[in-house]
Design an enzyme around this catalytic site. Structure first.
Site, PDB file in Angstrom:
ATOM      1  N   LYS A 113       3.207 -49.822  36.372  1.00 48.97           N
ATOM      2  CA  LYS A 113       2.089 -49.264  37.131  1.00 48.97           C
ATOM      3  C   LYS A 113       2.500 -48.938  38.575  1.00 48.97           C
ATOM      4  O   LYS A 113       3.489 -49.462  39.112  1.00 48.97           O
ATOM      5  CB  LYS A 113       0.909 -50.242  37.126  1.00 48.97           C
ATOM      6  CG  LYS A 113       0.280 -50.453  35.739  1.00 48.97           C
ATOM      7  CD  LYS A 113      -0.444 -49.216  35.250  1.00 48.97           C
ATOM      8  CE  LYS A 113      -0.962 -49.353  33.823  1.00 48.97           C
ATOM      9  NZ  LYS A 113      -2.063 -50.306  33.690  1.00 48.97           N
ATOM     10  N   ARG A 115       0.971 -56.040  27.327  1.00 47.61           N
ATOM     11  CA  ARG A 115       1.189 -54.661  26.887  1.00 47.61           C
ATOM     12  C   ARG A 115       2.279 -54.051  27.764  1.00 47.61           C
ATOM     13  O   ARG A 115       2.072 -53.871  28.971  1.00 47.61           O
ATOM     14  CB  ARG A 115      -0.121 -53.876  26.990  1.00 47.61           C
ATOM     15  CG  ARG A 115      -0.059 -52.453  26.474  1.00 47.61           C
ATOM     16  CD  ARG A 115      -1.404 -51.767  26.630  1.00 47.61           C
ATOM     17  NE  ARG A 115      -1.388 -50.408  26.103  1.00 47.61           N
ATOM     18  CZ  ARG A 115      -0.990 -49.340  26.801  1.00 47.61           C
ATOM     19  NH1 ARG A 115      -0.594 -49.475  28.066  1.00 47.61           N
ATOM     20  NH2 ARG A 115      -1.001 -48.130  26.236  1.00 47.61           N
TER      21      ARG A 115
END
Length: 334
Positions: A274, A309
């Site tokens: 991210k 994840r």
């Protein structure tokens, strides 16, 4: 209320959500950011029981240790791994390789939800994901497949093709048919928090207290699902790292992840590659953020996250193996 955690299977205290992490105190959290640490004996037993109770397996996968969910994007425009021109067979092979590397779940997505992404039609989405799911199933994939979609028709088609989990970044709120469909299915559903939709979510995210507000929002979605007929036992929760959050919001959520065990559901965390990791580490290229992503994964594991994840499956699995051994929790080698 947030448990104060430490890894390791021994000692006193209580096991956090059935995993390898234990907690010996809790911390109260308030919107004005005042906090107070409390010994376990001063907390109502029912509240402690919710934090401590083991979580049931998800699609047959035990959640007594952190499990890895491999990200299999089959989109040309995903933020870190878009693959224009990739065939369904090539994508399926990537999924099979992730399972061989230690992924307990494979999460297949056909619509990019990166900041600013354009939506795609359910028909286009299904053209991307269904052949990949069908090929992995036909190849004998043992890891349960998760379908990452906001669209009810895509979820239905994917489950019929062999997927076992529905992962919805809108927590079943995007498509008006989603709640009724989820109630009719027998599969687990992932309810993820997002402030806004992918096109606008990073324009100006704002919270008075991200941890408290995200927790309350997910709690309300669990209640809405239950009212619609989706049993709470089928729900997995995800605080939505990077979805309508600044870097500071993401860090507040990561630091307070253990609070989400108060919802009594398995906890999924997706921080891999991210933007906030790039900001912290100075790595602009998303695909090169695997080292920082490992740090985020271990931070989540230390807060009792059940499912991580990730894009980098083998590296994350190896990091978890060392973390587990060093923390006194011996993992069986896969």
């Amino acid at each position: 209320m947030r448990p104060i955690c430490e890894a390791g299977g021994g000692g006193d205290g209580m096991t956090l959500a059935g995993g390898p992490v234990r907690f010996h105190k809790v911390e109260t959290v308030s919107v004005n950011r005042e906090s107070r640490k409390l010994p376990l004996k001063s907390v109502a037993p029912d509240a402690l029981a919710t934090f401590a109770a083991p979580r049931a397996p998800a699609a047959g996968v035990a959640l007594d240790r952190p499990q890895v969910m491999g990200v299999l994007n089959v989109t040309p425009d995903s933020f870190s791994d878009g693959r224009p021109g990739e065939s369904a067979g090539e994508a399926a092979r990537r999924g099979l390789d992730m399972a061989a590397a230690g992924a307990a779940f494979i999460d297949v997505g056909g619509e990019s939800t990166r900041p600013g992404a354009r939506p795609v039609s359910p028909a286009e989405e299904q053209d991307r994901v269904l052949p990949v799911i069908e090929r992995m199933v036909a190849s004998g994939l043992k890891a349960p497949i998760s379908i990452d979609t906001r669209n009810a028709s895509t979820a239905r088609a994917a489950i019929e093709a062999g997927a076992a989990i529905w992962n919805d970044v809108s927590a079943l709120s995007h498509d008006p048919d989603s709640l009724a469909l989820a109630a009719s299915l027998a599969c687990p559903v992932v309810l993820m928090h997002a402030q806004g939709d992918p096109r606008t979510m990073q324009d100006a995210p704002s919270y008075r207290h991200a941890l408290i507000e995200v927790y309350a929002w997910i709690e309300a979605r669990i209640a809405a699902c239950a009212e619609a007929g989706v049993a709470p036992e089928r729900v997995i929760v995800d605080p939505g790292i990077g979805f309508g959050k600044t870097g500071a919001h993401n860090l507040q959520l990561l630091a307070g992840l253990a609070a989400f065990h108060g919802l009594g559901r398995p906890l999924l965390v997706g921080a891999s590659r991210k933007r906030f990791i790039g900001a912290l580490t100075g790595v602009d290229e998303p695909s090169a953020r695997f080292a920082g992503s490992l740090g985020a994964a271990l931070a989540a594991a230390s807060q009792g996250a059940h499912i991580l994840r990730v894009h980098d499956v083998a590296e994350t699995r190896a990091a978890l193996t060392v973390w587990s051994a060093a923390s006194g929790f011996a993992e069986e080698r896969r």
